[in-house]
Scaffold this motif. Structure first.
Motif, PDB file in Angstrom:
ATOM      1  N   LYS A  14       0.751  -1.211  -0.105  1.00  0.00           N
ATOM      2  CA  LYS A  14      -0.186  -0.022   0.135  1.00  0.00           C
ATOM      3  C   LYS A  14       0.842   1.255   0.158  1.00  0.00           C
ATOM      4  O   LYS A  14       1.619   1.411   0.948  1.00  0.00           O
ATOM      5  N   TYR A 161     -11.702  -6.537   5.392  1.00  0.00           N
ATOM      6  CA  TYR A 161     -10.372  -5.905   5.814  1.00  0.00           C
ATOM      7  C   TYR A 161     -10.128  -5.879   7.123  1.00  0.00           C
ATOM      8  O   TYR A 161     -10.702  -4.854   7.598  1.00  0.00           O
ATOM      9  N   GLU A 163      -8.074  -4.237   9.664  1.00  0.00           N
ATOM     10  CA  GLU A 163      -6.809  -3.108   9.761  1.00  0.00           C
ATOM     11  C   GLU A 163      -6.229  -2.956  11.148  1.00  0.00           C
ATOM     12  O   GLU A 163      -7.119  -2.657  11.907  1.00  0.00           O
ATOM     13  N   SER A 165      -3.574  -1.028  11.019  1.00  0.00           N
ATOM     14  CA  SER A 165      -2.480  -0.085  10.334  1.00  0.00           C
ATOM     15  C   SER A 165      -1.670   0.651  11.501  1.00  0.00           C
ATOM     16  O   SER A 165      -1.979   1.109  12.579  1.00  0.00           O
ATOM     17  N   GLY A 166      -0.374   0.456  11.688  1.00  0.00           N
ATOM     18  CA  GLY A 166       0.314   0.894  12.689  1.00  0.00           C
ATOM     19  C   GLY A 166       1.049  -0.199  13.277  1.00  0.00           C
ATOM     20  O   GLY A 166       1.829   0.293  14.326  1.00  0.00           O
ATOM     21  N   GLY A 189      -3.790  -5.983   7.140  1.00  0.00           N
ATOM     22  CA  GLY A 189      -2.778  -4.925   7.034  1.00  0.00           C
ATOM     23  C   GLY A 189      -2.501  -4.511   8.510  1.00  0.00           C
ATOM     24  O   GLY A 189      -3.474  -4.251   9.496  1.00  0.00           O
ATOM     25  N   GLY A 190      -1.323  -4.387   8.813  1.00  0.00           N
ATOM     26  CA  GLY A 190      -0.844  -3.569  10.095  1.00  0.00           C
ATOM     27  C   GLY A 190       0.334  -4.268  10.613  1.00  0.00           C
ATOM     28  O   GLY A 190       0.653  -5.441  10.797  1.00  0.00           O
ATOM     29  N   GLY A 191       1.237  -3.363  10.635  1.00  0.00           N
ATOM     30  CA  GLY A 191       2.704  -3.639  11.293  1.00  0.00           C
ATOM     31  C   GLY A 191       3.462  -4.802  10.705  1.00  0.00           C
ATOM     32  O   GLY A 191       4.317  -5.283  11.434  1.00  0.00           O
ATOM     33  N   VAL A 209      -1.299  -7.089   3.338  1.00  0.00           N
ATOM     34  CA  VAL A 209      -0.915  -5.720   3.023  1.00  0.00           C
ATOM     35  C   VAL A 209      -0.071  -4.973   3.682  1.00  0.00           C
ATOM     36  O   VAL A 209       0.108  -4.834   4.874  1.00  0.00           O
ATOM     37  N   VAL A 210       1.200  -4.663   3.023  1.00  0.00           N
ATOM     38  CA  VAL A 210       2.273  -4.032   3.525  1.00  0.00           C
ATOM     39  C   VAL A 210       2.451  -2.606   3.267  1.00  0.00           C
ATOM     40  O   VAL A 210       2.410  -2.308   2.242  1.00  0.00           O
ATOM     41  N   GLY A 211       2.527  -1.722   4.280  1.00  0.00           N
ATOM     42  CA  GLY A 211       2.383  -0.288   4.124  1.00  0.00           C
ATOM     43  C   GLY A 211       3.802   0.355   4.598  1.00  0.00           C
ATOM     44  O   GLY A 211       4.613   0.414   3.820  1.00  0.00           O
ATOM     45  N   ASN A 212       3.800   0.887   5.710  1.00  0.00           N
ATOM     46  CA  ASN A 212       4.486   1.683   6.436  1.00  0.00           C
ATOM     47  C   ASN A 212       6.228   1.361   6.382  1.00  0.00           C
ATOM     48  O   ASN A 212       6.792   2.090   5.886  1.00  0.00           O
TER      49      ASN A 212
HETATM   50  C1  1GP Z   1      -2.517   0.338   6.437  1.00  0.00           C
HETATM   51  O1  1GP Z   1      -3.312  -1.803   6.500  1.00  0.00           O
HETATM   52  C2  1GP Z   1      -2.212  -1.163   5.797  1.00  0.00           C
HETATM   53  O2  1GP Z   1      -3.897   0.712   5.585  1.00  0.00           O
HETATM   54  C3  1GP Z   1      -0.704  -1.568   6.183  1.00  0.00           C
HETATM   55  O3  1GP Z   1      -0.472  -1.144   7.405  1.00  0.00           O
HETATM   56  O4  1GP Z   1       1.017   0.611   7.184  1.00  0.00           O
HETATM   57  O5  1GP Z   1       1.197  -0.738   9.373  1.00  0.00           O
HETATM   58  O6  1GP Z   1       1.813  -1.661   7.220  1.00  0.00           O
HETATM   59  P1  1GP Z   1       0.877  -0.789   7.847  1.00  0.00           P
END
Ligand code: 1GP
Length: 231
Positions: A14, A161, A163, A165-166, A189-191, A209-212
């Protein structure tokens, strides 16, 4: 699981239009073997920064989807569109209100075959999305199961989903969600910031889902693709 444009996905990155990413890092992400790039963020998303990021991702063959969370950021030209409905909030504007507003304005332009609702269940109360939407993140396991049934069985949403996130979530909760999903595609998604966490979450979710971590440790981000594909 339903046969839709995203039904083969197992891993997604993401990317946030409000964060900057260099060309080399973007190339590594797009060429990583991930199944899709989701463009989305909880704040600072505009037409300009969304279309700019889409154009840069478009140089690569990878699927590119937009998570439509604001009307300003609704940009044509993506391969697919996810429309989040937050299920664990009492504020109806985040369940159907904004979506209806969007349809009133842009309903005739929606590419329905490439558009999927995502039932969001936000379980990290500190996440920007949780604060923004007034989500009740403190669900018990049985409350979570009821939310899953609402999304999957009653509303028949194509995707749910989870979620966090973070922060990396409670895998017992994710396991409970996975046991009760029948037709919907389960996103988590999250962490996720390592191959180990990617593998743990991928044991229960259809798509991780991989974001940060993309913005803090690119190599760790890339290792999550290999962890999922090696399964
Ligand atoms: C954010 O779920 C996604 O909407 C990904 O989470 O940024 O913590 O990886 P992270």
């Amino acid at each position: 699981m339903n046969g839709t444009w995203h039904s083969h996905w197992r891993h997604a990155f993401k990317l946030d239009p409000d964060k900057s990413i260099g060309d080399e890092a973007l190339e590594a992400i797009c060429m990583s073997g991930t199944d899709g790039i989701i463009v989305g963020g909880s704040s600072g998303v505009t037409y300009e920064n969304t279309i700019d990021l889409m154009a840069r991702i478009r140089r690569y063959e990878v699927d590119c989807a937009l998570e439509v969370s604001t009307l300003e950021g609704a940009v044509p030209g993506f391969d697919g569109y996810f429309v989040p409905l937050v299920l664990n909030t009492e504020r109806s504007e985040w369940i159907v209100g904004r979506q209806l507003q969007g349809l009133m304005e842009y309903g005739t332009f929606v590419p329905w075959e490439e558009t999927a609702a995502q039932g969001y269940i936000i379980l990290n109360g500190d996440a920007t999305a949780a604060k923004l939407t007034g989500a009740n993140a403190d669900l018990t396991e049985s409350e979570l199961v009821a939310h899953i049934q609402l999304a999957d069985r009653l509303l028949r949403l194509p995707a749910v989903y989870i979620e966090y996130s973070g922060t990396f979530g409670n895998m017992d909760m994710l396991r409970a969600a996975s046991r009760h999903v029948r037709d919907a595609q389960l996103f988590y998604g999250g962490g996720i910031d390592s191959a180990e966490k990617a593998a743990q979450a991928a044991e229960f979710a259809h798509v991780i889902v991989v974001g940060n971590v993309i913005y803090t440790d690119l190599n760790a981000a890339l290792s999550t693709v290999r962890a999922v594909k090696a399964r």
